[in-house]
Design a protein around this motif. Structure first.
Motif, PDB file in Angstrom:
ATOM      1  N   MET A   1     -15.288  -0.898 -12.563  1.00 51.23           N
ATOM      2  CA  MET A   1     -14.853  -0.135 -13.703  1.00 51.23           C
ATOM      3  C   MET A   1     -15.255   1.326 -13.492  1.00 51.23           C
ATOM      4  O   MET A   1     -16.338   1.628 -13.032  1.00 51.23           O
ATOM      5  N   ASN A   2     -14.367   2.215 -13.845  1.00 54.90           N
ATOM      6  CA  ASN A   2     -14.601   3.641 -13.663  1.00 54.90           C
ATOM      7  C   ASN A   2     -14.836   4.287 -15.030  1.00 54.90           C
ATOM      8  O   ASN A   2     -13.936   4.349 -15.848  1.00 54.90           O
ATOM      9  N   THR A   3     -16.056   4.760 -15.286  1.00 56.72           N
ATOM     10  CA  THR A   3     -16.380   5.417 -16.548  1.00 56.72           C
ATOM     11  C   THR A   3     -16.246   6.916 -16.371  1.00 56.72           C
ATOM     12  O   THR A   3     -16.805   7.484 -15.435  1.00 56.72           O
ATOM     13  N   HIS A   4     -15.507   7.560 -17.286  1.00 62.27           N
ATOM     14  CA  HIS A   4     -15.301   9.003 -17.206  1.00 62.27           C
ATOM     15  C   HIS A   4     -16.269   9.718 -18.146  1.00 62.27           C
ATOM     16  O   HIS A   4     -16.489   9.273 -19.265  1.00 62.27           O
ATOM     17  N   PHE A   5     -16.798  10.832 -17.672  1.00 66.83           N
ATOM     18  CA  PHE A   5     -17.633  11.680 -18.511  1.00 66.83           C
ATOM     19  C   PHE A   5     -17.021  13.064 -18.651  1.00 66.83           C
ATOM     20  O   PHE A   5     -17.676  13.998 -19.092  1.00 66.83           O
ATOM     21  N   THR A   6     -15.777  13.197 -18.262  1.00 68.34           N
ATOM     22  CA  THR A   6     -14.996  14.412 -18.467  1.00 68.34           C
ATOM     23  C   THR A   6     -13.632  13.980 -18.982  1.00 68.34           C
ATOM     24  O   THR A   6     -13.220  12.833 -18.807  1.00 68.34           O
ATOM     25  N   PHE A   7     -12.910  14.895 -19.605  1.00 73.82           N
ATOM     26  CA  PHE A   7     -11.599  14.542 -20.135  1.00 73.82           C
ATOM     27  C   PHE A   7     -10.620  14.253 -19.009  1.00 73.82           C
ATOM     28  O   PHE A   7     -10.627  14.911 -17.971  1.00 73.82           O
ATOM     29  N   PHE A   8      -9.778  13.262 -19.222  1.00 69.76           N
ATOM     30  CA  PHE A   8      -8.732  12.875 -18.290  1.00 69.76           C
ATOM     31  C   PHE A   8      -7.559  12.350 -19.096  1.00 69.76           C
ATOM     32  O   PHE A   8      -7.667  12.104 -20.281  1.00 69.76           O
ATOM     33  N   TRP A   9      -6.426  12.176 -18.451  1.00 69.93           N
ATOM     34  CA  TRP A   9      -5.260  11.621 -19.130  1.00 69.93           C
ATOM     35  C   TRP A   9      -4.617  10.613 -18.203  1.00 69.93           C
ATOM     36  O   TRP A   9      -4.142  10.957 -17.126  1.00 69.93           O
ATOM     37  N   MET A  85     -14.495   9.309 -27.754  1.00 68.77           N
ATOM     38  CA  MET A  85     -15.517   9.323 -26.707  1.00 68.77           C
ATOM     39  C   MET A  85     -15.085   8.577 -25.445  1.00 68.77           C
ATOM     40  O   MET A  85     -15.829   8.528 -24.471  1.00 68.77           O
ATOM     41  N   SER A  86     -13.875   8.040 -25.444  1.00 69.25           N
ATOM     42  CA  SER A  86     -13.326   7.480 -24.210  1.00 69.25           C
ATOM     43  C   SER A  86     -12.928   8.604 -23.257  1.00 69.25           C
ATOM     44  O   SER A  86     -12.656   8.347 -22.089  1.00 69.25           O
ATOM     45  N   PHE A  87     -12.910   9.832 -23.747  1.00 71.60           N
ATOM     46  CA  PHE A  87     -12.590  11.042 -22.981  1.00 71.60           C
ATOM     47  C   PHE A  87     -11.143  11.068 -22.506  1.00 71.60           C
ATOM     48  O   PHE A  87     -10.804  11.810 -21.611  1.00 71.60           O
ATOM     49  N   ASP A  88     -10.286  10.259 -23.108  1.00 76.98           N
ATOM     50  CA  ASP A  88      -8.870  10.279 -22.782  1.00 76.98           C
ATOM     51  C   ASP A  88      -8.197  11.343 -23.643  1.00 76.98           C
ATOM     52  O   ASP A  88      -8.324  11.329 -24.873  1.00 76.98           O
ATOM     53  N   VAL A  89      -7.490  12.263 -23.036  1.00 77.43           N
ATOM     54  CA  VAL A  89      -6.852  13.366 -23.760  1.00 77.43           C
ATOM     55  C   VAL A  89      -5.803  12.839 -24.736  1.00 77.43           C
ATOM     56  O   VAL A  89      -5.660  13.367 -25.837  1.00 77.43           O
ATOM     57  N   GLY A  90      -5.091  11.797 -24.371  1.00 79.95           N
ATOM     58  CA  GLY A  90      -4.096  11.210 -25.277  1.00 79.95           C
ATOM     59  C   GLY A  90      -4.731  10.701 -26.552  1.00 79.95           C
ATOM     60  O   GLY A  90      -4.201  10.894 -27.653  1.00 79.95           O
ATOM     61  N   VAL A  91      -5.891  10.065 -26.435  1.00 85.76           N
ATOM     62  CA  VAL A  91      -6.612   9.560 -27.602  1.00 85.76           C
ATOM     63  C   VAL A  91      -7.083  10.730 -28.464  1.00 85.76           C
ATOM     64  O   VAL A  91      -6.977  10.703 -29.696  1.00 85.76           O
ATOM     65  N   LEU A  92      -7.601  11.771 -27.823  1.00 88.68           N
ATOM     66  CA  LEU A  92      -8.032  12.964 -28.564  1.00 88.68           C
ATOM     67  C   LEU A  92      -6.867  13.578 -29.336  1.00 88.68           C
ATOM     68  O   LEU A  92      -6.991  13.892 -30.525  1.00 88.68           O
ATOM     69  N   LEU A  93      -5.725  13.719 -28.682  1.00 91.66           N
ATOM     70  CA  LEU A  93      -4.555  14.303 -29.350  1.00 91.66           C
ATOM     71  C   LEU A  93      -4.051  13.408 -30.480  1.00 91.66           C
ATOM     72  O   LEU A  93      -3.626  13.904 -31.535  1.00 91.66           O
ATOM     73  N   ALA A  94      -4.100  12.089 -30.304  1.00 93.41           N
ATOM     74  CA  ALA A  94      -3.684  11.169 -31.365  1.00 93.41           C
ATOM     75  C   ALA A  94      -4.610  11.286 -32.568  1.00 93.41           C
ATOM     76  O   ALA A  94      -4.150  11.281 -33.715  1.00 93.41           O
ATOM     77  N   ALA A  95      -5.907  11.412 -32.338  1.00 89.98           N
ATOM     78  CA  ALA A  95      -6.867  11.557 -33.436  1.00 89.98           C
ATOM     79  C   ALA A  95      -6.665  12.881 -34.168  1.00 89.98           C
ATOM     80  O   ALA A  95      -6.673  12.927 -35.405  1.00 89.98           O
ATOM     81  N   ILE A  96      -6.474  13.945 -33.425  1.00 85.61           N
ATOM     82  CA  ILE A  96      -6.240  15.258 -34.050  1.00 85.61           C
ATOM     83  C   ILE A  96      -4.937  15.240 -34.839  1.00 85.61           C
ATOM     84  O   ILE A  96      -4.871  15.751 -35.966  1.00 85.61           O
TER      85      ILE A  96
END
Length: 131
Positions: A1-9, A85-96
């Motif tokens: 499993m790959n855990t991200h600590f920076t934003f990605f999409w 906090m999943s650092f997925d840009v799509g999730v961030l944009l959906a929340a905003i």
């Protein structure tokens, strides 16, 4: 499993809130984005809702209902935070987007007929969400 600590999409986000959800399927990823959007929308709705009719003879009951609404709003807001906090840009944009559209719709100023805001219009069941 790959855990991200920076934003990605990527549609290959394997964890948003729960382990293995949404997986590596594009349809599941889109469903997860819709779920985060709706969750954010509900948090904003609860922030502006006027659902409790105060009764002068039952302050304890009113207080318990208000506390339950508050706990629900805070719990849902924390779920949105965990999703972001999943650092997925799509999730961030959906929340905003969910919070923004919720504020637009439930913030009451856009869809009011009168430009004058009644003094009781700013009263909601819950205090503003401040973190």
């Amino acid at each position: 499993m790959n855990t991200h600590f920076t934003f990605f999409w990527s549609k290959n986000t394997t964890e948003i809130i729960f382990s293995g959800w949404p997986g590596e399927n594009l349809g599941s990823y889109m469903l997860a984005l819709i779920a985060v959007f709706l969750l954010s929308l509900v948090v904003e709705w609860l922030s502006h809702a006027r659902l409790i009719e105060p009764s002068s003879d039952n302050n304890v009951g009113d207080g318990l209902r208000q506390t339950l609404m508050y706990a629900t709003r805070v719990g849902l807001a924390y779920l949105v935070m965990l999703a972001v906090m999943s650092f997925d840009v799509g999730v961030l944009l959906a929340a905003i987007a969910g919070c923004s559209i919720g504020f637009l719709v439930f913030g009451r100023r856009v869809f009011m007929r009168s430009k004058v805001v009644p003094s009781n219009m700013d009263q909601t069941d819950l205090p503003p969400l401040k973190c």
